[in-house]
Design a protein around this motif. Structure first.
Motif, PDB file in Angstrom:
ATOM      1  N   HIS A  78       0.917  -1.162  -0.130  1.00 17.05           N
ATOM      2  CA  HIS A  78      -0.004  -0.015   0.007  1.00 17.05           C
ATOM      3  C   HIS A  78       0.941   1.116   0.196  1.00 17.05           C
ATOM      4  O   HIS A  78       0.583   2.321  -0.859  1.00 17.05           O
ATOM      5  N   LEU A  79       1.967   1.099   0.848  1.00 18.03           N
ATOM      6  CA  LEU A  79       2.806   2.370   0.757  1.00 18.03           C
ATOM      7  C   LEU A  79       3.366   2.761  -0.600  1.00 18.03           C
ATOM      8  O   LEU A  79       3.659   3.687  -0.943  1.00 18.03           O
ATOM      9  N   ARG A  80       3.884   1.480  -1.369  1.00 20.36           N
ATOM     10  CA  ARG A  80       4.524   1.740  -2.599  1.00 20.36           C
ATOM     11  C   ARG A  80       3.503   2.159  -3.526  1.00 20.36           C
ATOM     12  O   ARG A  80       3.839   2.960  -4.280  1.00 20.36           O
ATOM     13  N   ALA A 122       2.937   5.986  -2.799  1.00 21.10           N
ATOM     14  CA  ALA A 122       4.074   6.800  -3.149  1.00 21.10           C
ATOM     15  C   ALA A 122       4.292   6.869  -4.799  1.00 21.10           C
ATOM     16  O   ALA A 122       4.636   8.141  -5.266  1.00 21.10           O
ATOM     17  N   LEU A 158      -6.570   1.736   1.156  1.00 22.69           N
ATOM     18  CA  LEU A 158      -5.384   2.275   2.325  1.00 22.69           C
ATOM     19  C   LEU A 158      -6.184   3.386   2.889  1.00 22.69           C
ATOM     20  O   LEU A 158      -6.184   3.648   4.310  1.00 22.69           O
ATOM     21  N   PHE A 175       1.513  11.892   5.161  1.00 22.09           N
ATOM     22  CA  PHE A 175       1.767  10.275   4.997  1.00 22.09           C
ATOM     23  C   PHE A 175       2.956   9.856   4.146  1.00 22.09           C
ATOM     24  O   PHE A 175       3.429   9.148   4.197  1.00 22.09           O
ATOM     25  N   GLU A 232       6.087  10.001   5.588  1.00 23.05           N
ATOM     26  CA  GLU A 232       6.138   8.808   6.488  1.00 23.05           C
ATOM     27  C   GLU A 232       6.413   7.605   5.663  1.00 23.05           C
ATOM     28  O   GLU A 232       7.150   6.630   6.110  1.00 23.05           O
ATOM     29  N   ALA A 233       5.755   7.358   4.485  1.00 23.60           N
ATOM     30  CA  ALA A 233       5.770   6.363   3.704  1.00 23.60           C
ATOM     31  C   ALA A 233       7.088   6.147   3.038  1.00 23.60           C
ATOM     32  O   ALA A 233       7.708   5.238   3.080  1.00 23.60           O
ATOM     33  N   ARG A 234       7.761   7.390   2.931  1.00 22.40           N
ATOM     34  CA  ARG A 234       9.034   7.207   2.095  1.00 22.40           C
ATOM     35  C   ARG A 234      10.063   6.705   3.191  1.00 22.40           C
ATOM     36  O   ARG A 234      10.984   6.150   2.857  1.00 22.40           O
ATOM     37  N   LEU A 247       9.694   3.087   3.646  1.00 24.65           N
ATOM     38  CA  LEU A 247      10.071   2.250   2.672  1.00 24.65           C
ATOM     39  C   LEU A 247      11.752   2.354   2.424  1.00 24.65           C
ATOM     40  O   LEU A 247      12.228   1.277   2.158  1.00 24.65           O
TER      41      LEU A 247
END
Length: 304
Positions: free
Chosen positions: A9-11, A14, A43, A68, A71-73, A76
């Motif tokens: 979900h994060l990838r 992003a 998400l 977000f 934070e996601a970067r 990852l």
């Protein structure tokens, strides 16, 4: 109730945030646009907040989405670094190797050791333990507080493997103004009436060679002063307490008040690379392979 957010979900998020376009992001991710849109909705539903403001013409981040994304970067990047680190460790390309050197061999051989490791294993950190006697290095290799030893053969005790990487001639060191300072080459017989300054070491290969050279020349050396390190031996000689016979690499140590001269009638000392037999870690195999190219490099004598 715990929020369930997966790395995928994060990838996905992003990629959409970077392109501001679901179609381009889907192509970068090699997935269908509909599947990507569905994953981003999942998400947002899981977080309970809108991350993207969608219109027919554009996609932009909401304030929550901007926060977000940072934070996601960060997450990852941390995961990617962790995966890379684990792989490097598994391949033996990441870690800490502790290397011991005997006497003044640090001066002569440390650059070659560091260059060999850096060239083949740039992620390996090297911790240097210098001016350690051969017997102490053997003990520390066995108890695991050293990984590699650069020392004088033969080794003391068991449980170790080693290979000879070269040899080093022995030289005589005398105080400035000494009667032998004017000679370009000194023989062992010239040392018959001298007081010797020696380095105290159990089962010293250098001491055995010096004793054999003296006996072959017809005398027993007068060992009047002893020291725990090569540098201290040189300091005592500079102070006029006697002469010393040391490996040629000691001539590279900066010490005023001493003269180094070539010495005949005594054998060279063998320099060896040693490690623990039970050492089977991938890193150690990689380090030993990197050090295969290490050989002795002759050094000129320091002239007084």
């Amino acid at each position: 109730m715990k929020t369930k957010v997966e790395l995928r979900h994060l990838r996905y998020f992003a990629a959409v945030a970077d392109t501001c376009h679901f179609g381009r992001a889907a192509r970068l991710l090699h997935m269908a646009q509909s599947a990507l849109s569905s994953a981003i909705r999942q998400l947002e539903d899981e977080l309970g907040v809108s991350l993207l403001a969608r219109t027919t013409r554009q996609v932009r981040l909401t304030p929550a989405g901007e926060f977000f994304l940072g934070e996601a970067r960060r997450i990852l990047q941390g995961v990617d670094l962790g995966i890379r680190g684990v792989r490097l460790i598994g391949e033996g390309h990441l870690g800490l190797v502790r290397v011991g050197f005997t006497g003044a061999s640090t001066v002569a051989h440390l650059p070659a050791v560091l260059q060999a490791i850096k060239r083949r294993l740039p992620e390996i950190k090297v911790e240097i333990h210098n001016d350690l006697s051969t017997s102490l290095q053997c003990d520390r290799l066995r108890d695991g507080t050293l990984d590699i030893g650069i020392l004088h053969a033969p080794l003391t005790g068991d449980g170790l493997d080693a290979k000879v990487i070269g040899s080093e001639s022995l030289i005589v060191v005398v105080p400035a103004g000494h009667r032998l300072a004017g000679k370009s080459v000194v023989t062992m017989a010239d040392l018959r009436d001298e007081d010797f300054v020696t380095c105290r070491e159990v089962d010293s290969a250098v001491s055995r060679l010096v004793l054999r050279g003296c006996l072959d020349a017809g005398f027993t050396p007068r060992e009047r002063h002893g020291a725990s390190s090569t540098a201290t031996v040189l300091a005592l000689i500079a102070g006029g307490l006697g002469i010393g016979v040391v490996p040629a690499s000691a001539g590279g140590l900066p010490m005023p008040g001493i003269i180094c001269r070539e010495l005949t009638g005594v054998a060279s000392v063998r320099l060896a690379l040693a490690w623990r037999k039970s050492q089977v870690a991938p890193m150690m195999s990689a380090v030993l392979a990197a050090l295969d190219e290490i050989t002795s490099v002759p050094r000129p004598l320091a002239n007084g």
